[in-house]
Design a protein around this motif. Structure first.
Motif, short mmCIF file in Angstrom:
data_model
loop_
_atom_site.label_atom_id
_atom_site.label_comp_id
_atom_site.label_asym_id
_atom_site.label_seq_id
_atom_site.Cartn_x
_atom_site.Cartn_y
_atom_site.Cartn_z
N LYS A 110 -7.69 -2.34 -25.18
CA LYS A 110 -7.98 -3.65 -24.78
C LYS A 110 -7.49 -4.30 -26.25
N THR A 111 -7.24 -5.85 -26.31
CA THR A 111 -6.97 -6.52 -27.39
C THR A 111 -8.41 -7.19 -27.93
N TYR A 113 -9.43 -9.16 -31.47
CA TYR A 113 -9.27 -9.89 -32.65
C TYR A 113 -7.74 -9.73 -33.11
N GLY A 114 -6.87 -9.34 -32.12
CA GLY A 114 -5.30 -9.35 -32.14
C GLY A 114 -4.96 -7.83 -32.56
N LYS A 115 -6.03 -6.80 -32.34
CA LYS A 115 -5.57 -5.51 -32.38
C LYS A 115 -5.86 -4.86 -31.06
N THR A 116 -5.05 -3.95 -31.07
CA THR A 116 -5.32 -2.92 -29.85
C THR A 116 -6.32 -1.92 -30.17
#
Length: 155
Positions: A110-111, A113-116
């Motif tokens: 899932k994403t 805060y902009g990270k995967t």
């Protein structure tokens, strides 16, 4: 990629420990509708908001013949503390090995805060009286979720 459940699918059965370390099985709810919702962690701001939202709408949901079960990877002791602190009146179930989360498609990439990242995907399902998925919602928002769910389900 995590397999996701769709409307009409048979809901994967499970038996998990509740906050009092007693087994609760989805099969016990056959003949009734049940909302099964998956959340990342007890006592965090978003999860607390969502659980309290279900708590505050439980009478109306029960009045429509719908039960509620919350599932997270938390251990029963943490769930008991969460339940007691927030006055939650529906079962909270523990899935520490994340088997049920994975079977329901509620754990995976899932994403955030902009990270995967890999983790619990906040998801909600309505299971009908025969144990089939009547509604499947992934990546739901914690805030306002129950109102949206009631609107979508016309309850």
């Amino acid at each position: 990629m995590t397999t996701r459940l769709a409307v009409g699918d048979q809901a994967p059965d499970f038996t998990l420990s509740d906050a009092d370390d007693k087994p609760v099985s989805l099969a016990e709810y056959r003949g009734r509708k049940v909302i099964v919702y998956f959340y990342p962690a007890a006592s965090t701001p978003g999860c607390t908001k969502q659980a309290c939202d279900f708590r505050d709408n439980l009478a109306e949901l029960n009045g429509e013949g719908i039960e509620v079960l919350g599932v997270s990877p938390d251990k029963p002791a943490k769930l008991a503390k969460f339940r007691d602190a927030e006055g939650l009146t529906f079962p909270l179930l523990s899935d520490p090995d994340k088997t049920v989360l994975q079977e329901w498609g509620a754990f995976g990439e899932k994403t955030m805060y902009g990270k995967t990242v890999t983790g619990v995907i906040r998801s909600t399902f309505l299971v009908d009286e025969e144990g089939r998925i009547e509604a499947a919602q992934y990546n739901v928002r914690a805030t306002g979720h129950v109102a949206k769910l009631r609107k979508d389900l016309k309850i």
